[in-house]
Write a protein that holds these residues in place. Structure first.
Motif, PDB file in Angstrom:
ATOM      1  N   ASP A 248       0.819  -1.217   0.000  1.00 24.60           N
ATOM      2  CA  ASP A 248       0.000   0.000   0.000  1.00 24.60           C
ATOM      3  C   ASP A 248       0.850   1.262   0.000  1.00 24.60           C
ATOM      4  OD1 ASP A 248       1.035  -0.463   2.483  1.00 24.60           O
ATOM      5  OD2 ASP A 248      -0.765   0.197   3.579  1.00 24.60           O
ATOM      6  N   GLN A 249       2.158   1.138  -0.114  1.00 21.42           N
ATOM      7  CA  GLN A 249       3.025   2.310  -0.157  1.00 21.42           C
ATOM      8  C   GLN A 249       3.638   2.439  -1.550  1.00 21.42           C
ATOM      9  OE1 GLN A 249       5.950   2.380   2.933  1.00 21.42           O
ATOM     10  NE2 GLN A 249       4.457   2.328   4.593  1.00 21.42           N
ATOM     11  N   VAL A 250       4.088   3.688  -1.822  1.00 19.33           N
ATOM     12  CA  VAL A 250       4.710   3.944  -3.120  1.00 19.33           C
ATOM     13  C   VAL A 250       6.047   3.221  -3.174  1.00 19.33           C
ATOM     14  CG1 VAL A 250       5.606   5.726  -4.662  1.00 19.33           C
ATOM     15  CG2 VAL A 250       3.570   6.183  -3.268  1.00 19.33           C
ATOM     16  N   HIS A 251       6.261   2.492  -4.247  1.00 18.49           N
ATOM     17  CA  HIS A 251       7.508   1.752  -4.394  1.00 18.49           C
ATOM     18  C   HIS A 251       8.614   2.695  -4.853  1.00 18.49           C
ATOM     19  CE1 HIS A 251       6.077  -2.559  -4.136  1.00 18.49           C
ATOM     20  NE2 HIS A 251       4.979  -1.831  -3.993  1.00 18.49           N
ATOM     21  N   VAL A 252       9.801   2.440  -4.418  1.00 17.76           N
ATOM     22  CA  VAL A 252      10.947   3.252  -4.817  1.00 17.76           C
ATOM     23  C   VAL A 252      11.832   2.421  -5.732  1.00 17.76           C
ATOM     24  CG1 VAL A 252      10.895   4.587  -2.691  1.00 17.76           C
ATOM     25  CG2 VAL A 252      12.316   2.537  -2.815  1.00 17.76           C
ATOM     26  N   VAL A 253      12.708   3.096  -6.443  1.00 22.00           N
ATOM     27  CA  VAL A 253      13.589   2.426  -7.391  1.00 22.00           C
ATOM     28  C   VAL A 253      14.992   2.336  -6.817  1.00 22.00           C
ATOM     29  CG1 VAL A 253      12.244   3.102  -9.402  1.00 22.00           C
ATOM     30  CG2 VAL A 253      14.018   4.624  -8.545  1.00 22.00           C
ATOM     31  N   GLU A 254      15.783   1.455  -7.408  1.00 21.69           N
ATOM     32  CA  GLU A 254      17.118   1.199  -6.889  1.00 21.69           C
ATOM     33  C   GLU A 254      18.015   2.432  -6.968  1.00 21.69           C
ATOM     34  OE1 GLU A 254      18.737  -2.131  -8.900  1.00 21.69           O
ATOM     35  OE2 GLU A 254      17.226  -3.541  -8.174  1.00 21.69           O
ATOM     36  N   GLU A 255      17.874   3.222  -8.035  1.00 19.31           N
ATOM     37  CA  GLU A 255      18.731   4.385  -8.190  1.00 19.31           C
ATOM     38  C   GLU A 255      18.540   5.369  -7.036  1.00 19.31           C
ATOM     39  OE1 GLU A 255      16.978   3.017 -10.481  1.00 19.31           O
ATOM     40  OE2 GLU A 255      18.433   2.370 -11.980  1.00 19.31           O
ATOM     41  N   GLY A 256      17.311   5.534  -6.608  1.00 18.40           N
ATOM     42  CA  GLY A 256      17.046   6.444  -5.500  1.00 18.40           C
ATOM     43  C   GLY A 256      17.622   5.945  -4.193  1.00 18.40           C
ATOM     44  N   VAL A 257      17.519   4.633  -3.957  1.00 19.82           N
ATOM     45  CA  VAL A 257      18.049   4.066  -2.722  1.00 19.82           C
ATOM     46  C   VAL A 257      19.579   4.158  -2.703  1.00 19.82           C
ATOM     47  CG1 VAL A 257      18.154   2.004  -1.285  1.00 19.82           C
ATOM     48  CG2 VAL A 257      16.075   2.514  -2.563  1.00 19.82           C
ATOM     49  N   LYS A 258      20.204   3.883  -3.831  1.00 16.43           N
ATOM     50  CA  LYS A 258      21.663   3.996  -3.902  1.00 16.43           C
ATOM     51  C   LYS A 258      22.109   5.432  -3.635  1.00 16.43           C
ATOM     52  CE  LYS A 258      22.247   0.249  -7.273  1.00 16.43           C
ATOM     53  NZ  LYS A 258      22.676  -0.096  -8.656  1.00 16.43           N
ATOM     54  N   ALA A 259      21.415   6.389  -4.241  1.00 14.22           N
ATOM     55  CA  ALA A 259      21.764   7.793  -4.035  1.00 14.22           C
ATOM     56  C   ALA A 259      21.586   8.189  -2.572  1.00 14.22           C
ATOM     57  CB  ALA A 259      20.911   8.686  -4.934  1.00 14.22           C
ATOM     58  N   ALA A 260      20.508   7.705  -1.958  1.00 12.55           N
ATOM     59  CA  ALA A 260      20.285   8.018  -0.548  1.00 12.55           C
ATOM     60  C   ALA A 260      21.379   7.421   0.327  1.00 12.55           C
ATOM     61  CB  ALA A 260      18.911   7.489  -0.112  1.00 12.55           C
ATOM     62  N   GLY A 261      21.830   6.212   0.005  1.00 11.42           N
ATOM     63  CA  GLY A 261      22.908   5.597   0.772  1.00 11.42           C
ATOM     64  C   GLY A 261      24.199   6.395   0.679  1.00 11.42           C
ATOM     65  N   VAL A 262      24.517   6.887  -0.513  1.00  9.22           N
ATOM     66  CA  VAL A 262      25.729   7.696  -0.680  1.00  9.22           C
ATOM     67  C   VAL A 262      25.611   9.003   0.097  1.00  9.22           C
ATOM     68  CG1 VAL A 262      27.153   8.933  -2.356  1.00  9.22           C
ATOM     69  CG2 VAL A 262      26.239   6.680  -2.922  1.00  9.22           C
ATOM     70  N   ILE A 263      24.443   9.621   0.087  1.00 11.53           N
ATOM     71  CA  ILE A 263      24.246  10.869   0.827  1.00 11.53           C
ATOM     72  C   ILE A 263      24.416  10.644   2.325  1.00 11.53           C
ATOM     73  CG2 ILE A 263      22.571  12.637   1.433  1.00 11.53           C
ATOM     74  CD1 ILE A 263      23.744  12.957  -1.341  1.00 11.53           C
ATOM     75  N   VAL A 264      23.863   9.554   2.836  1.00  6.66           N
ATOM     76  CA  VAL A 264      24.023   9.251   4.262  1.00  6.66           C
ATOM     77  C   VAL A 264      25.496   9.032   4.603  1.00  6.66           C
ATOM     78  CG1 VAL A 264      23.497   7.562   6.059  1.00  6.66           C
ATOM     79  CG2 VAL A 264      21.704   8.304   4.494  1.00  6.66           C
ATOM     80  N   LEU A 265      26.252   8.452   3.676  1.00 13.14           N
ATOM     81  CA  LEU A 265      27.670   8.189   3.917  1.00 13.14           C
ATOM     82  C   LEU A 265      28.487   9.471   3.985  1.00 13.14           C
ATOM     83  CD1 LEU A 265      30.135   6.287   4.115  1.00 13.14           C
ATOM     84  CD2 LEU A 265      30.131   6.195   1.615  1.00 13.14           C
ATOM     85  N   ILE A 266      28.238  10.404   3.071  1.00 14.51           N
ATOM     86  CA  ILE A 266      29.088  11.589   2.987  1.00 14.51           C
ATOM     87  C   ILE A 266      28.567  12.774   3.794  1.00 14.51           C
ATOM     88  CG2 ILE A 266      29.864  10.905   0.707  1.00 14.51           C
ATOM     89  CD1 ILE A 266      28.035  12.955  -0.508  1.00 14.51           C
ATOM     90  N   ALA A 267      27.297  12.734   4.223  1.00 13.28           N
ATOM     91  CA  ALA A 267      26.707  13.887   4.906  1.00 13.28           C
ATOM     92  C   ALA A 267      27.441  14.271   6.191  1.00 13.28           C
ATOM     93  CB  ALA A 267      25.227  13.628   5.185  1.00 13.28           C
TER      94      ALA A 267
END
Length: 291
Positions: A248-267
């Motif tokens: 029942d939730q909006v599905h996300v794509v792999e590219e977005g998850v990868k980008a979010a992981g990189v942002i969490v790493l460098i933030a």
């Protein structure tokens, strides 16, 4: 003295070139950040460039609930905080005596440490030593081999050497011993270089990757660098999180998850850097030739 037209043109060209270089470094970061905060449809249709489209934080929600990034972030914090504390303590106790002219054989000890900057024992002997000490699957395998950076030690030693001798003489007249002189006199006036070295060590420990792959086999002990690398290269890590999405939730794509992981790493490093950047020029230029 006013600049000539030729000098003004030269300065203008420098500013343009530096601005282009700065943009070339900034644009990839902005694109990753835009991907991490954009909606699924916008990412799939290629509408995202430097600004989020259909703003959404679903990728970060999935990252927190579908992967072990929270635990990896906690591990990275532990590795960095403890590693920086240990490294700075040992660096201080190495740099201070080597900066004293009356310290016996300080040249010999200094050259011995510089020797390690050129030659090392090699990967396999180092691993055998770590294994023989029983440090595999322990963060001590990360902390001990790189406990002291010779480069950082030399910076701190040079800084101590440039402190006016009158300050030390006045402290000794007041009854200061070596420990009290270091703790109450030298450290407070050495905060710029100490802050810079803390950031140097912090970046090194936060981004540690190769040592984690070699010495840490327990997946629950991996840090952010290893997890993000696995997310980028291995589809299985992402698939586990993507399959965990409720229907029942909006599905996300792999590219977005990868980008979010990189942002969490460098933030974290991006947040800390501006507060310490002002100390860099003063600290790193220590020992340069002065006219």
């Amino acid at each position: 003295m006013r600049a000539s037209p030729g000098e003004k043109m030269f300065y203008a060209m420098n500013y343009v070139v530096l601005a282009l270089l700065a943009c070339s470094c900034l644009f990839p970061l902005l694109h990753l950040m835009a991907l991490s905060f954009s909606g699924t449809t916008a990412i799939q249709t290629g509408k995202v460039s430097l600004w989020p489209v259909e703003f959404s934080i679903d990728t970060y929600k999935l990252l927190a609930s579908g992967t072990s990034i929270v635990q990896a972030f906690r591990n990275s914090v532990v590795i960095t905080v403890v590693g920086v504390a240990l490294s700075m303590i040992v660096t201080l106790f190495a740099a201070y005596p080597l900066s004293r002219s009356f310290f016996y054989a300080r040249r010999t000890f200094t050259l011995a440490m510089i020797f390690t900057m050129i030659f090392s024992g090699g990967l396999i002997p180092t691993y055998l030593v770590i294994q023989g000490l029983g440090l595999v699957d322990s963060y001590w395998a990360i902390w001990l081999p790189g406990l002291v950076s010779t480069y950082n030690m030399l910076i701190l030693r040079t800084y101590f050497e440039q402190i006016p001798s009158e300050i030390e003489e006045a402290a000794r007249i007041d009854g200061c011993g070596e420990v009290r002189l270091l703790a109450q006199v030298l450290l407070p006036i050495s905060m710029p270089v100490i802050a810079t070295l803390c950031l140097f060590y912090g970046v090194a420990y936060w981004n540690v990757f190769f040592s984690m792959l070699i010495y840490i086999n327990d997946s629950t002990m991996q840090n952010l660098s290893v997890l993000v690398q696995q997310m980028i290269q291995s589809q299985s890590v992402l698939q586990q999180g993507l399959l965990a999405q409720p229907d029942d939730q909006v599905h996300v794509v792999e590219e977005g998850v990868k980008a979010a992981g990189v942002i969490v790493l460098i933030a974290p490093m991006l947040i800390v850097y501006p507060f310490i950047q002002k100390y860099f020029v003063k600290s790193v230029m220590i020992g340069s030739v002065k006219g």
